[in-house]
Scaffold this motif. Sequence first.
Motif, PDB file in Angstrom:
ATOM      1  N   ARG A 262       0.691  -1.217   0.185  1.00 40.59           N
ATOM      2  CA  ARG A 262       0.001  -0.071  -0.072  1.00 40.59           C
ATOM      3  C   ARG A 262       0.968   1.321   0.196  1.00 40.59           C
ATOM      4  NH1 ARG A 262      -3.944  -0.407   4.735  1.00 40.59           N
ATOM      5  NH2 ARG A 262      -1.978  -0.029   6.078  1.00 40.59           N
ATOM      6  N   THR A 267      -3.105   0.281  -3.914  1.00 40.21           N
ATOM      7  CA  THR A 267      -2.399  -0.934  -3.477  1.00 40.21           C
ATOM      8  C   THR A 267      -2.091  -1.716  -4.618  1.00 40.21           C
ATOM      9  OG1 THR A 267      -4.581  -2.104  -3.310  1.00 40.21           O
ATOM     10  CG2 THR A 267      -4.167  -1.169  -1.430  1.00 40.21           C
ATOM     11  N   SER A 326      -8.734  -1.582   2.667  1.00 40.93           N
ATOM     12  CA  SER A 326      -7.862  -0.951   3.225  1.00 40.93           C
ATOM     13  C   SER A 326      -8.143   0.581   3.537  1.00 40.93           C
ATOM     14  CB  SER A 326      -6.497  -0.660   2.386  1.00 40.93           C
ATOM     15  OG  SER A 326      -5.553   0.050   2.810  1.00 40.93           O
TER      16      SER A 326
END
Length: 406
Positions: A262, A267, A326
């Motif tokens: 990341r 990502t 994320s």
Amino acid sequence: MEEIYVRHVELLGFEKRFFPSQHYVYMLMVKWNDLSEKLIYRGYPEIYTFHKSLKEMFPIEAGDIDKKDRIIPALPAPKWLDNQKSTETRQSTLAEYCGSLINLPPKISRSQLVRSLFKVRPEDENPPSCYKEIYHKDVIFVVCSEISGPIILESYRVIADYSHTSKYEVTLHIGDLVEIVEKSPNGWWFCQCDTKRGWVPASYLEPLDGPEESEEADPNYAGELYITTKAYKAAQDDELTLETGETIEVIHKLLDGWWVVRKGEETGHFPSMFLYRTGEKKEMASEEHVMRRQTPPPRRSTIRNAQSIHSKGRQRISQDTYRRNSRRFLQQKGSRPNQPRKTSKASTQSPLQDWNNRDNIPKTAGSSPGGELKGAPIIPPRPSPELIMERCTENTRKKVSVRKSS
């Protein structure tokens, strides 16, 4: 008491060891005059150092004064970098040298220097418990053992033909069954197939009991800080392009060597062999034997004509899912300190106490049982560093970690 001396030395073969780094040792069966037999392991540099010391101790017999008087056999100097071929071809020379050495006059063959070379040592009786290859009379054994006993090597199946691109790799064909000796985090695995041994990409192998890897960890969206050691330009849409020296977060370590990282909110896959963890000293020399090439292994998505024996393929997480999870994790992590905590009506304690840090705030003598303060309000003490790190944002926490590592 009769003097102990060596009466015969037989060269059995050699071992290729990988700890602490790749090196070779010869296996010598030493027979003593008391009828005892001991197996010892000696490297060629040590034997050559002994040879030079022997010549210094007996200069006449070494021919240093007059070449006609030389009876000590010759021994070639070791090469700058030994390999399997040179170690193998040197066996006949070394066997002849040991035989001639034992047949020298007693003042040489029974000297303390000779006895010290062939005397059994603790490391001979308890050799290193690590992966090694044993070459004994044209028969090759691969040993991977610990003190508790031998380790059963995992078997994998080859899903597509693979041609080696360096001498450290091995060529495999679809359907071959291989045994895995070592799984390197960079995605190159050391395996053996019949009499062949070498490195192969993990992406060309599949488990026999199912398509999924039981050892593969789940994603960790908290992330681990790593620094790129080499620039890489993305070749596929789900990869990231990064320059050398960038700090990123690894959120999923995959066994094929292509980790999910990341950078900000983006990502993507990135070669793990171009990463090292922040705060750790990069020891290139110790990893030299693991992989002698600097190219990442191919990804499974790039393999043509791959044929699996399993009806279902591996379940892969898409980059959209990685990014969505994320962002959700970072949002929850960033908003957690700002969320109001539920408190009882009778409680007027400091909010810092609601963060499991009650011992950090001492009780004041001016507080009443009902929680009402008498007089002027009391300024709470400065929170502990641990509490500050818990309440700060993810971005601040990352900056502090980078500053500590530098």
